[in-house]
Design a protein around this motif. Sequence first.
Motif, PDB file in Angstrom:
ATOM      1  N   GLY A 147      37.284  70.134 120.607  1.00 54.05           N
ATOM      2  CA  GLY A 147      38.263  70.925 121.346  1.00 54.05           C
ATOM      3  C   GLY A 147      39.165  71.734 120.435  1.00 54.05           C
ATOM      4  N   LEU A 148      40.317  72.152 121.004  1.00 52.09           N
ATOM      5  CA  LEU A 148      41.277  72.969 120.249  1.00 52.09           C
ATOM      6  C   LEU A 148      41.801  72.239 119.012  1.00 52.09           C
ATOM      7  N   GLY A 149      41.979  70.929 119.140  1.00 54.79           N
ATOM      8  CA  GLY A 149      42.536  70.155 118.035  1.00 54.79           C
ATOM      9  C   GLY A 149      41.633  70.187 116.820  1.00 54.79           C
ATOM     10  N   GLN A 150      40.356  69.927 117.063  1.00 52.88           N
ATOM     11  CA  GLN A 150      39.395  69.972 115.957  1.00 52.88           C
ATOM     12  C   GLN A 150      39.354  71.370 115.358  1.00 52.88           C
ATOM     13  N   MET A 151      39.430  72.380 116.246  1.00 51.16           N
ATOM     14  CA  MET A 151      39.412  73.755 115.771  1.00 51.16           C
ATOM     15  C   MET A 151      40.602  74.017 114.847  1.00 51.16           C
ATOM     16  N   LEU A 152      41.800  73.541 115.270  1.00 49.33           N
ATOM     17  CA  LEU A 152      43.012  73.774 114.477  1.00 49.33           C
ATOM     18  C   LEU A 152      42.928  73.099 113.113  1.00 49.33           C
ATOM     19  N   THR A 153      42.548  71.793 113.111  1.00 50.41           N
ATOM     20  CA  THR A 153      42.480  71.089 111.830  1.00 50.41           C
ATOM     21  C   THR A 153      41.436  71.725 110.926  1.00 50.41           C
ATOM     22  N   GLY A 154      40.276  72.032 111.516  1.00 48.16           N
ATOM     23  CA  GLY A 154      39.231  72.683 110.728  1.00 48.16           C
ATOM     24  C   GLY A 154      39.721  73.997 110.153  1.00 48.16           C
ATOM     25  N   ALA A 155      40.483  74.743 110.967  1.00 52.22           N
ATOM     26  CA  ALA A 155      40.975  76.045 110.526  1.00 52.22           C
ATOM     27  C   ALA A 155      41.948  75.903 109.364  1.00 52.22           C
ATOM     28  N   VAL A 156      42.830  74.877 109.437  1.00 52.54           N
ATOM     29  CA  VAL A 156      43.797  74.682 108.353  1.00 52.54           C
ATOM     30  C   VAL A 156      43.059  74.304 107.069  1.00 52.54           C
ATOM     31  N   LEU A 157      42.088  73.390 107.186  1.00 51.48           N
ATOM     32  CA  LEU A 157      41.358  72.957 105.995  1.00 51.48           C
ATOM     33  C   LEU A 157      40.526  74.096 105.410  1.00 51.48           C
ATOM     34  N   GLY A 158      39.940  74.942 106.307  1.00 47.90           N
ATOM     35  CA  GLY A 158      39.110  76.039 105.836  1.00 47.90           C
ATOM     36  C   GLY A 158      39.904  77.301 105.554  1.00 47.90           C
ATOM     37  N   ARG A 159      41.235  77.228 105.669  1.00 49.60           N
ATOM     38  CA  ARG A 159      42.110  78.383 105.449  1.00 49.60           C
ATOM     39  C   ARG A 159      41.723  79.583 106.303  1.00 49.60           C
ATOM     40  N   GLU A 160      41.385  79.303 107.573  1.00 54.05           N
ATOM     41  CA  GLU A 160      41.078  80.392 108.499  1.00 54.05           C
ATOM     42  C   GLU A 160      42.314  80.671 109.329  1.00 54.05           C
ATOM     43  N   TYR A 161      43.169  81.523 108.790  1.00 54.89           N
ATOM     44  CA  TYR A 161      44.479  81.710 109.411  1.00 54.89           C
ATOM     45  C   TYR A 161      44.391  82.356 110.782  1.00 54.89           C
TER      46      TYR A 161
END
Lengths: 292, 315
Positions: free
Chosen positions: B266-280
């Motif tokens: 969901g959105l949560g996994q997307m957010l954490t993944g985005a922070v770790l992958g630096r996808e601002y």
Amino acid sequence: MMDAAPPAVVPTRRPRTRRSLFLRRPFFTLALIVALGFVLCAAFAPLIAPYNPTLQSIEAMMVPPGGEHVLGTDSYGQDILSRIIYGARYALVIAFFAILIGATGGLVLGTAAGLTTGKVEWVLMRLIDSILALPSLILAIAVIAILGQGVDKVVIAVGISMIGPFSRTVRADVLQVSSQLFVEAAGLMSISRLTVIRRHILPNIAFPLAVQITVRVSEAILVSSSLSFLGIGVTPPTPDWGLMIAEGRGFVSFAPWMSGMPGMALALLLIALAIVGDGIREEFDPKMRGGQ
Amino acid sequence: MLARAAAKVFQTLVVLIIVSIASFSLLKLAPGDPVVIMLGTEYSQESYDELRAQLGLDRPVAVQYLRWLGDFVTGDWGNSYVAKTDIFSFVVQEALPVTLTLTACAILLAIAVGVPLGVISAVRKDSGWDVGIAALALTGTAFPSFFLGIVLIWFFAVKVGFFPVMGFVPPWEDFWSGMLHLVLPAATLSTFFIGMIVRVTRAAMVEVLAQPYITAAIARGEPRRRVIWVHGFRNILMPLVTVIGLQLGAILQGAVLTETVFSLPGLGQMLTGAVLGREYVLVQAGVMLTATLFILVNLAVDLSYPFLDPRLRAR
């Protein structure tokens, strides 16, 4: 004239006849002792912890609780009890500094919103609304995204995420104090606005703010450990409870103590803080006392 | 009433604009030059300038903001640098349904459990039930949800083997399997909310039960159940709806953690993944979406008051 003194003593004697707060609220007392226990652990971690929290050992990997390692070891062979004791240090220190940032920011923004009127107040209120529109964890994640990971970054992220809630309560307190007669009287005596704020309003919101600070410690601990749990807070091998719970998540079927022990420590502290917070609010919050 | 609603809508719009400016600044404050990230390590000055102009990054900041806002509103949220997919369709078709399903199940569960418990507490005020429920509510609110999720996995999925451990099966494809996958996450997410609802319901009900019209209803000989659930319940709806709206943010943030515990995409996994992958861009989309959801739900809550309480319609 001196004969008039005795009646004035009566109200000061009354609290003494009430039973002590600690006797009236046994759960509060117990919770306070638990919370203070964690504080002691944090303060004297090097003296209490049986092992070095980051000492890895190939011979002692995933040892179950009992024996030499009282709470077992994790997948790197690090002693879980020692890591929990040092973890208390990180949890409380992060919470302390985060709250310092949140309370300071909230004090400035909340006082400004509470003392202004008209358009300025409207704009400040919308600003506070906007900060509150983001749940504290999401706001903290956004800050972490910009700053990166690490203990200091977590402190800033959690601190910023707490400014919104603090400013809301500070504003409410400021409004309440400003409507009191002594503030109006001071205004009528043409005492300057700044003096009124400094001498009358700020001292009167200091106590409710202190209550808020104690109540919100648990929130700061929860958000910082959540960040670590998500893997974007402090970095390994820092002994952080959230991080330890996350590391043990993959081993839950055959080494449940890896997540379980730090999880229980975190849950115990949060529940104790919730009981303490409730007690403090009920005893000292003027708004709740008035309602009874 | 209409004037009040209009003022509220205007306030909401201003808040949305402030949030959008903050989200836009997130991308501006983020470390690294997006052009460099997109081009990789080897590029010429010409291709750099070309892409920069193509992205509109050579324009004034205000123009960039307006362009970004226009794109955002029309559903053009850009592409993920890493996955090279369209963010809008990814979020709306994949992440958001998961989070919304989980959130809705958790809210329904919390209401179904929390309201009756709160009413029992209020009706049997200061009894053993009341104390027990209050203790449960406090534990539920304070217990860290992500650890609760792990405990539930350990007990129900590993020890008892009753529920599937992880993953998401869309209930609109396979209803029963989907629900079975959602039981533990929804229980995890709703626990703190149950505590909240119990407390609010109890406080509101205690106040309502002390009102003269309740005494009057009892004096008329109306059955107890009717007095509580019709006269009483109608009057605690407003605080109840308010707390659901205000706690939506807390539920969304709980969903981020729950999704991570149960590996729900969901959105949560997307957010954490985005922070770790630096996808601002992805972080920005998540932040904007969460805030917009929260703001709109609270606007709806605010606008619903006159329907819940007829006394407010006159104003």
